[in-house]
Design a protein around this motif. Structure first.
Motif, PDB file in Angstrom:
ATOM      1  N   PRO A  17       0.830  -1.203   0.000  1.00 48.86           N
ATOM      2  CA  PRO A  17       0.000   0.000   0.000  1.00 48.86           C
ATOM      3  C   PRO A  17       0.861   1.247   0.000  1.00 48.86           C
ATOM      4  CG  PRO A  17       0.051  -0.969   2.177  1.00 48.86           C
ATOM      5  CD  PRO A  17       0.804  -1.909   1.279  1.00 48.86           C
ATOM      6  N   SER A  18       0.350   2.259  -0.639  1.00 47.89           N
ATOM      7  CA  SER A  18       1.142   3.481  -0.723  1.00 47.89           C
ATOM      8  C   SER A  18       1.041   4.313   0.548  1.00 47.89           C
ATOM      9  CB  SER A  18       0.699   4.317  -1.920  1.00 47.89           C
ATOM     10  OG  SER A  18      -0.689   4.562  -1.839  1.00 47.89           O
ATOM     11  N   LYS A  19       0.056   3.996   1.338  1.00 47.96           N
ATOM     12  CA  LYS A  19      -0.115   4.753   2.577  1.00 47.96           C
ATOM     13  C   LYS A  19      -0.339   3.807   3.740  1.00 47.96           C
ATOM     14  CE  LYS A  19      -2.046   9.054   0.817  1.00 47.96           C
ATOM     15  NZ  LYS A  19      -3.274   9.822   0.611  1.00 47.96           N
ATOM     16  N   GLY A  20      -0.062   4.317   4.899  1.00 51.79           N
ATOM     17  CA  GLY A  20      -0.373   3.575   6.103  1.00 51.79           C
ATOM     18  C   GLY A  20       0.761   2.693   6.560  1.00 51.79           C
ATOM     19  N   LYS A  21       0.602   2.202   7.742  1.00 54.47           N
ATOM     20  CA  LYS A  21       1.614   1.374   8.356  1.00 54.47           C
ATOM     21  C   LYS A  21       0.973   0.026   8.642  1.00 54.47           C
ATOM     22  CE  LYS A  21       4.929   1.826  12.144  1.00 54.47           C
ATOM     23  NZ  LYS A  21       6.176   2.208  11.497  1.00 54.47           N
ATOM     24  N   HIS A  22       1.574  -0.990   8.089  1.00 49.84           N
ATOM     25  CA  HIS A  22       0.975  -2.308   8.219  1.00 49.84           C
ATOM     26  C   HIS A  22       1.836  -3.159   9.146  1.00 49.84           C
ATOM     27  CE1 HIS A  22      -2.132  -1.740   5.111  1.00 49.84           C
ATOM     28  NE2 HIS A  22      -1.340  -0.715   4.852  1.00 49.84           N
ATOM     29  N   ILE A  23       1.314  -3.359  10.330  1.00 45.16           N
ATOM     30  CA  ILE A  23       2.115  -4.035  11.342  1.00 45.16           C
ATOM     31  C   ILE A  23       1.801  -5.517  11.447  1.00 45.16           C
ATOM     32  CG2 ILE A  23       2.510  -1.951  12.700  1.00 45.16           C
ATOM     33  CD1 ILE A  23       0.340  -3.048  14.640  1.00 45.16           C
ATOM     34  N   ASN A  24       0.812  -5.982  10.693  1.00 45.51           N
ATOM     35  CA  ASN A  24       0.619  -7.415  10.649  1.00 45.51           C
ATOM     36  C   ASN A  24       0.095  -7.851   9.296  1.00 45.51           C
ATOM     37  OD1 ASN A  24      -2.271  -7.102  10.831  1.00 45.51           O
ATOM     38  ND2 ASN A  24      -1.969  -6.766  13.020  1.00 45.51           N
ATOM     39  N   CYS A  25       0.183  -9.145   9.078  1.00 40.65           N
ATOM     40  CA  CYS A  25      -0.122  -9.702   7.773  1.00 40.65           C
ATOM     41  C   CYS A  25      -0.573 -11.144   7.967  1.00 40.65           C
ATOM     42  CB  CYS A  25       1.158  -9.655   6.929  1.00 40.65           C
ATOM     43  SG  CYS A  25       0.944 -10.295   5.278  1.00 40.65           S
ATOM     44  N   LYS A  26      -1.506 -11.592   7.132  1.00 38.21           N
ATOM     45  CA  LYS A  26      -1.987 -12.956   7.255  1.00 38.21           C
ATOM     46  C   LYS A  26      -1.427 -13.800   6.127  1.00 38.21           C
ATOM     47  CE  LYS A  26      -6.267 -15.534   7.849  1.00 38.21           C
ATOM     48  NZ  LYS A  26      -7.720 -15.499   7.741  1.00 38.21           N
ATOM     49  N   CYS A  27      -0.850 -14.889   6.489  1.00 38.18           N
ATOM     50  CA  CYS A  27      -0.311 -15.805   5.490  1.00 38.18           C
ATOM     51  C   CYS A  27      -1.452 -16.472   4.725  1.00 38.18           C
ATOM     52  CB  CYS A  27       0.551 -16.857   6.173  1.00 38.18           C
ATOM     53  SG  CYS A  27       1.127 -18.130   5.046  1.00 38.18           S
ATOM     54  N   VAL A  28      -1.344 -16.480   3.404  1.00 40.96           N
ATOM     55  CA  VAL A  28      -2.417 -17.065   2.604  1.00 40.96           C
ATOM     56  C   VAL A  28      -2.365 -18.597   2.610  1.00 40.96           C
ATOM     57  CG1 VAL A  28      -2.573 -15.047   1.109  1.00 40.96           C
ATOM     58  CG2 VAL A  28      -1.097 -16.945   0.444  1.00 40.96           C
ATOM     59  N   PHE A  29      -1.274 -19.154   3.081  1.00 46.69           N
ATOM     60  CA  PHE A  29      -1.137 -20.612   3.081  1.00 46.69           C
ATOM     61  C   PHE A  29      -1.516 -21.224   4.424  1.00 46.69           C
ATOM     62  CE2 PHE A  29       1.596 -19.131  -0.316  1.00 46.69           C
ATOM     63  CZ  PHE A  29       1.195 -19.969  -1.344  1.00 46.69           C
ATOM     64  N   CYS A  30      -0.903 -20.757   5.489  1.00 47.28           N
ATOM     65  CA  CYS A  30      -1.207 -21.356   6.797  1.00 47.28           C
ATOM     66  C   CYS A  30      -2.157 -20.492   7.623  1.00 47.28           C
ATOM     67  CB  CYS A  30       0.083 -21.633   7.573  1.00 47.28           C
ATOM     68  SG  CYS A  30       1.004 -20.174   8.076  1.00 47.28           S
ATOM     69  N   HIS A  31      -2.511 -19.339   7.083  1.00 46.51           N
ATOM     70  CA  HIS A  31      -3.478 -18.435   7.702  1.00 46.51           C
ATOM     71  C   HIS A  31      -3.045 -17.911   9.067  1.00 46.51           C
ATOM     72  CE1 HIS A  31      -6.111 -19.469   4.421  1.00 46.51           C
ATOM     73  NE2 HIS A  31      -5.976 -20.738   4.702  1.00 46.51           N
TER      74      HIS A  31
ATOM     75  N   GLY B  69       2.952 -10.551  13.087  1.00 47.42           N
ATOM     76  CA  GLY B  69       3.176  -9.122  13.241  1.00 47.42           C
ATOM     77  C   GLY B  69       4.654  -8.797  13.287  1.00 47.42           C
ATOM     78  N   ILE B  70       4.936  -7.568  13.568  1.00 48.00           N
ATOM     79  CA  ILE B  70       6.338  -7.139  13.606  1.00 48.00           C
ATOM     80  C   ILE B  70       6.726  -6.779  15.017  1.00 48.00           C
ATOM     81  CG2 ILE B  70       6.314  -6.281  11.247  1.00 48.00           C
ATOM     82  CD1 ILE B  70       6.074  -3.416  12.500  1.00 48.00           C
ATOM     83  N   ASN B  71       8.007  -6.698  15.214  1.00 48.58           N
ATOM     84  CA  ASN B  71       8.556  -6.145  16.428  1.00 48.58           C
ATOM     85  C   ASN B  71       8.621  -4.630  16.237  1.00 48.58           C
ATOM     86  OD1 ASN B  71      10.111  -5.315  18.551  1.00 48.58           O
ATOM     87  ND2 ASN B  71      11.599  -6.956  18.374  1.00 48.58           N
ATOM     88  N   THR B  72       7.668  -3.941  16.813  1.00 46.82           N
ATOM     89  CA  THR B  72       7.502  -2.523  16.473  1.00 46.82           C
ATOM     90  C   THR B  72       8.699  -1.651  16.816  1.00 46.82           C
ATOM     91  OG1 THR B  72       6.263  -2.312  18.521  1.00 46.82           O
ATOM     92  CG2 THR B  72       4.989  -2.462  16.488  1.00 46.82           C
ATOM     93  N   SER B  73       9.552  -2.110  17.694  1.00 44.95           N
ATOM     94  CA  SER B  73      10.710  -1.288  18.024  1.00 44.95           C
ATOM     95  C   SER B  73      11.828  -1.439  16.993  1.00 44.95           C
ATOM     96  CB  SER B  73      11.230  -1.646  19.415  1.00 44.95           C
ATOM     97  OG  SER B  73      11.584  -3.008  19.446  1.00 44.95           O
TER      98      SER B  73
END
Ligand SMILES: [Zn+2]
Length: 66
Positions: free
Chosen positions: A24-38, A42-46
Motif C-alpha cells: 500500500p502506498s499509505k499507512g503502516k501495516h504491522i501485521n499480515c496474514k499468510c495465505v497458506f497457513c493463515h 506481526g512485527i517487532n515494532t521497536s
C-alpha cells in the motif's frame, strides 16, 4: 510519485511460504496474514518499520523515501 502497484514477495515466518501482496502506498501495516497457513504474524515494532520491511523483499514507501 505514483508507484502504487508495487508487489512485495512476503515470506511467512511460520511455514516459509512465499506469497505476493501489494504494497500500500499509505499507512503502516504491522501485521499480515499468510495465505497458506493463515497465521497472522506481526512485527517487532521497536525494530521493524512494517510487515513489508520485515518479511518481504521490498521496502514500504515510508522507508523508501529515506
Ligand atoms: Zn504461512
Amino acid at each position: 510519485m505514483t508507484t502504487e502497484n508495487t508487489e512485495a514477495m512476503i515470506t511467512c515466518p511460520y511455514c516459509g511460504s512465499k506469497f505476493k501482496k501489494k504494497v500500500p502506498s499509505k499507512g503502516k501495516h504491522i501485521n499480515c496474514k499468510c495465505v497458506f497457513c493463515h497465521t497472522v504474524f506481526g512485527i517487532n515494532t521497536s525494530d521493524d518499520c512494517c510487515v513489508y520491511c520485515a518479511y518481504s523483499d521490498v521496502k514500504c514507501p515510508n522507508s523508501q523515501k529515506k
